[in-house]
Design an enzyme around this catalytic site. Sequence first.
Site, PDB file in Angstrom:
ATOM      1  N   CYS A  80       1.165   2.421  14.048  1.00 15.77           N
ATOM      2  CA  CYS A  80       1.030   2.805  12.746  1.00 15.77           C
ATOM      3  C   CYS A  80       0.946   2.602  11.572  1.00 15.77           C
ATOM      4  O   CYS A  80       0.444   3.294  10.814  1.00 15.77           O
ATOM      5  CB  CYS A  80       1.748   4.390  13.688  1.00 15.77           C
ATOM      6  SG  CYS A  80       1.166   5.939  12.321  1.00 15.77           S
ATOM      7  N   ILE A 119      -2.814  -7.622  13.938  1.00 17.96           N
ATOM      8  CA  ILE A 119      -1.911  -7.354  15.663  1.00 17.96           C
ATOM      9  C   ILE A 119      -1.999  -6.343  16.167  1.00 17.96           C
ATOM     10  O   ILE A 119      -2.090  -6.702  18.098  1.00 17.96           O
ATOM     11  CB  ILE A 119      -0.806  -5.913  15.029  1.00 17.96           C
ATOM     12  CG1 ILE A 119      -0.066  -7.325  13.727  1.00 17.96           C
ATOM     13  CG2 ILE A 119      -0.019  -6.085  15.707  1.00 17.96           C
ATOM     14  CD1 ILE A 119       0.949  -6.350  12.828  1.00 17.96           C
ATOM     15  N   LYS A 176       8.796 -17.493 -10.306  1.00 23.05           N
ATOM     16  CA  LYS A 176       7.201 -16.573 -10.805  1.00 23.05           C
ATOM     17  C   LYS A 176       6.175 -17.224 -11.619  1.00 23.05           C
ATOM     18  O   LYS A 176       7.142 -17.969 -12.407  1.00 23.05           O
ATOM     19  CB  LYS A 176       8.654 -15.639 -12.032  1.00 23.05           C
ATOM     20  CG  LYS A 176       8.377 -14.002 -12.519  1.00 23.05           C
ATOM     21  CD  LYS A 176       9.464 -13.966 -13.287  1.00 23.05           C
ATOM     22  CE  LYS A 176       8.477 -12.067 -13.556  1.00 23.05           C
ATOM     23  NZ  LYS A 176       9.201 -11.653 -14.802  1.00 23.05           N
ATOM     24  N   ASN A 184       0.603  -1.152   0.046  1.00 19.64           N
ATOM     25  CA  ASN A 184      -0.135   0.153  -0.175  1.00 19.64           C
ATOM     26  C   ASN A 184       0.982   1.544  -0.633  1.00 19.64           C
ATOM     27  O   ASN A 184       2.282   1.407   0.034  1.00 19.64           O
ATOM     28  CB  ASN A 184      -0.913   0.289   1.425  1.00 19.64           C
ATOM     29  CG  ASN A 184      -0.052   0.066   2.760  1.00 19.64           C
ATOM     30  OD1 ASN A 184       0.504   0.680   3.156  1.00 19.64           O
ATOM     31  ND2 ASN A 184      -0.249  -1.013   3.228  1.00 19.64           N
ATOM     32  N   LYS A 208     -14.548   1.235  14.960  1.00 21.58           N
ATOM     33  CA  LYS A 208     -12.359   0.703  15.399  1.00 21.58           C
ATOM     34  C   LYS A 208     -11.896   0.179  17.102  1.00 21.58           C
ATOM     35  O   LYS A 208     -11.930  -0.405  17.497  1.00 21.58           O
ATOM     36  CB  LYS A 208     -11.998   0.781  14.438  1.00 21.58           C
ATOM     37  CG  LYS A 208     -10.304   0.316  14.271  1.00 21.58           C
ATOM     38  CD  LYS A 208      -9.430   0.964  13.515  1.00 21.58           C
ATOM     39  CE  LYS A 208      -8.272  -0.267  12.833  1.00 21.58           C
ATOM     40  NZ  LYS A 208      -7.827  -0.043  11.932  1.00 21.58           N
TER      41      LYS A 208
END
Length: 397
Positions: free
Chosen positions: A274, A307, A289, A210, A337
Amino acid sequence: MLSLTNKRIVIGVSGSIAAYKSPDIVRRLQDLGAEVKVILTDGGAKFITELALQSISQNKVHNNLWDKEAELSMGHIELAKWADAILIAPASANTIANISSGKACDLLTSVILASDAELLIAPAMNQQMYKSNALQDNLNTIKNRNVEIIDPEYGDQACGDIGQGRLASSSEIAEQVARKFTNNKLTGKKVLITLGATIEAIDPVRYISNHSSGKMGSALVDACIESGADVTCIYGNISTILNNRSNNISANSAEQMHTKVMQNIKNQDVFIACAAVSDYRVKNIAHDKIKKDNLDLTIELTPNKDILADVCKLEEKPICIGFAAETQNTIENAQKKLKNKACDAIILNDVSNDDFGFNSDENEVYFLSKNINQKIAKNSKYKVAKKIIKIFIKELL
Ligand SMILES: Cc1cc2nc3c(=O)[nH]c(=O)nc-3n(C[C@H](O)[C@H](O)[C@H](O)COP(=O)(O)O)c2cc1C
């Protein structure tokens, strides 16, 4: 140890004979790690050249409020926002009077009024001027606004007088600025911070990840260290430099990050999650691959362990702060959350806004907890991190 690493300091040089010492002050600030920009008043320019200060600071010297080019992008406001601290050294009696009365009569005083940065003032002048009631009244007014005055020294003066009024030494001034960034509210506390993006392998050359750069987490590491914490940082893929005073441990995938967090969480007082951790990983990572063959390719994903939720479930759980990157119904989703994971606070990041968030140097967030819903307005990630830690210390510690 005092440090100004990653700190941005604007130094205002005003019209005192001691302005000839200002390049040395710039050097001492740089020695402690600061980036320095100079504002030279008209008075200051009578005693030291713009070229000398530009050469030493390696930045353009700013001296004109009416600079048409700079003001195309509101130059004085930009400088005001850029600064973590504004130091006036030397500060002339005239500039001190202008600050005391809240004037915005030149670039320096305008920047001061437009900034929420720490302000430090190092007066330098003839001993009689320094003793005068007017000057002392002005200094007291400024002190009452939480501005730090770096007292001048006693001794021989350029005019031949002996008394108090000589500019404090360059190293004392630089150290005083550095002390502004050191508080000890987290001394003795152990903080574990995850940051950056995790990487989920598809095959030996490809992966899913991301846009997280790790900049927000790294700013939080800096802010915690400046408050005296002993910081462990578990980082994924990042495009930022980590503080060399934290214990830095790398972790590529979400699984690895989970393992490293669990290995290091014991005895931590605070956990700040974070990192942008992938919710899913590839179920069967290809050994070789994957070859292109023009047919549709399906990659099966399977959920990763959570986590933050797992740390929140620990019997001896630290204070847990999570990050929520949301694009819609942001506050509502972040509050869910907070509840579902049973953490102590959530920092909500609206990543639908291209101006800040992922990869940007700026951020705007909300600090949400059971009793707090506080917006931290758009600013550099460092300043946002300082505010997060300030609220955390006040409300949760
Ligand atoms: C030779 C000379 C030396 C000066 N030294 C000082 C000084 O050390 N401190 C001070 O407050 N003013 C001093 N002044 C007066 C200031 O330069 C003057 O008030 C000027 O307007 C300050 O401008 P500024 O505050 O915008 O920089 C001195 C003036 C001259 C001519």
